[in-house]
Design an enzyme around this catalytic site. Structure first.
Site, PDB file in Angstrom:
ATOM      1  N   GLY A 193       4.340  -6.621   5.350  1.00 29.05           N
ATOM      2  CA  GLY A 193       4.310  -7.798   6.780  1.00 29.05           C
ATOM      3  C   GLY A 193       2.823  -7.781   6.961  1.00 29.05           C
ATOM      4  CB  SER A 194       0.081  -5.718   8.092  1.00 28.19           C
ATOM      5  OG  SER A 194       1.168  -4.797   9.069  1.00 28.19           O
ATOM      6  CG  ASP A 234      -0.963  -0.225   8.806  1.00 27.33           C
ATOM      7  OD1 ASP A 234      -2.359   0.164   9.408  1.00 27.33           O
ATOM      8  OD2 ASP A 234       0.654  -0.592   8.201  1.00 27.33           O
ATOM      9  CE  LYS A 275       0.543   1.548   4.788  1.00 30.68           C
ATOM     10  NZ  LYS A 275       1.721   2.513   5.595  1.00 30.68           N
ATOM     11  CD  GLN A 280      13.874  -1.365   9.400  1.00 25.53           C
ATOM     12  OE1 GLN A 280      15.325  -1.044   8.515  1.00 25.53           O
ATOM     13  NE2 GLN A 280      13.395  -1.341  11.250  1.00 25.53           N
ATOM     14  CB  ALA A 281       9.197  -0.230   2.530  1.00 23.94           C
ATOM     15  N   GLY A 282       7.303   1.330   4.462  1.00 19.83           N
ATOM     16  CA  GLY A 282       5.949   2.539   4.586  1.00 19.83           C
ATOM     17  C   GLY A 282       5.155   1.605   4.321  1.00 19.83           C
ATOM     18  CG  MET A 283       5.922   0.564   0.486  1.00 23.81           C
ATOM     19  SD  MET A 283       7.516   0.125  -0.864  1.00 23.81           S
ATOM     20  CE  MET A 283       6.452  -0.728  -1.582  1.00 23.81           C
TER      21      MET A 283
END
Length: 296
Positions: free
Chosen positions: A102-103, A136, A12, A96-99
């Site tokens: 993992g969620s 998320d 996302k 660690q990308a803000g994307m």
């Protein structure tokens, strides 16, 4: 059913992210629009009859007890005795990308095992399990682009015009906790209203769709970005790299990825060579999750 293969887990982008306050328990209040894109991880699930859960990392090595195994373990409490699974994960979305990689993996795992094990749990129950894994996860389970409020628990679907984006992820990552604990984090952005986002059906049918799309993708800002740029100069480098190519970029989530809407035109645009170690991809947004409708 003994196996389900090639299960997508899309990333996302946060089109904007406003911090509007902080609760007494320390949780931050936010407003954001979460948008699905076609940059995906891929999961494969195979039934085990010994009640065991196992994971195979097909690309990137993951932590021993990642969100996928935790999701499987949480859902297994509803399964029949002896039902287990072997889960293969092909990671493509950077960490660690803000994307939300993992969620999203956890959400796809819940949807897949709900079907593999024949549980038929409703979406509302899966979301209750998912929120215990990460804020998320319910968004990815819901399967629609969404206006998100509160501490992430208030999710309202929105329609977003189709568009292309370039996403750039420098090799450096960011610790979300460090950003949210920073004393210089802006925590008092005025509350916005969903109609101001201009993503309703009337806007989508406007005579000039590029104009309405501009309003949608240029709405607001990311309150986490100034802190992230201070902690990780590579975020600034990525924004400037895209800016030098005439693209207006901003950070997604807590970074370190940044993105920019691409002008209408060819499917693939010519981009300057990225610095070593960067991951750069041209993506399209998605109207719905590829597994939308797997739980209702």
């Amino acid at each position: 059913m003994k196996a389900i293969y090639d299960l997508p887990a899309p990333a996302k982008l946060n089109l904007f992210l406003h911090i509007t306050g902080r609760r007494e328990d320390g949780y931050h209040l936010l407003q954001s629009v979460f948008m699905l894109i076609d940059w995906c991880d891929t999961l494969h699930v195979e039934l085990r009859s010994d009640g065991q859960l196992s994971r195979e990392d097909l690309t990137t090595e993951l932590p021993p007890d990642d969100l996928v195994l935790r999701a499987a373990r949480a859902l297994q409490a509803h399964a029949a005795p002896g039902q287990g699974a072997h889960i293969g994960i092909a990671k493509q979305v950077p960490a660690q990308a803000g994307m939300g990689g993992g969620s999203s993996d956890a959400a796809t795992c819940l949807l897949a095992l709900n079907r593999l094990w024949g549980l038929d749990l409703p979406l509302s129950r899966l979301a209750e399990i998912g929120v215990q894994l990460g804020a998320d996860v319910p968004f990815f389970l819901g399967g629609r682009n969404a206006w998100v409020e509160g501490i992430g628990e208030k999710i309202r679907p929105v329609d977003i015009p189709s568009a292309r984006f370039v996403v750039a992820k420098p090799p450096q990552g960011l610790d979300t906790k460090l950003i949210f604990s920073a004393p210089d984090l802006q925590r008092a952005t005025p509350v916005a209203i969903i109609s101001g986002f201009a993503a309703d059906s009337e806007q989508l049918e406007a005579p000039n769709p590029e104009s309405s799309a501009f309003k949608v993708f240029d709405f607001g800002h990311n309150d986490l970005q100034p802190v992230a740029q201070r902690l990780c100069p590579a975020v600034t480098d990525a924004i400037e790299w895209l800016g030098a190519q005439g693209l207006k970029a901003r950070m997604t989530g807590s970074g370190s990825s940044v993105f920019a809407k691409m002008p209408q035109g060819p499917q693939e645009a010519e981009l300057a060579k990225a610095p070593p170690g960067w991951q750069v991809r041209q993506c399209s947004n998605l109207a719905v999750h590829p597994l939308w409708g797997w739980a209702t």
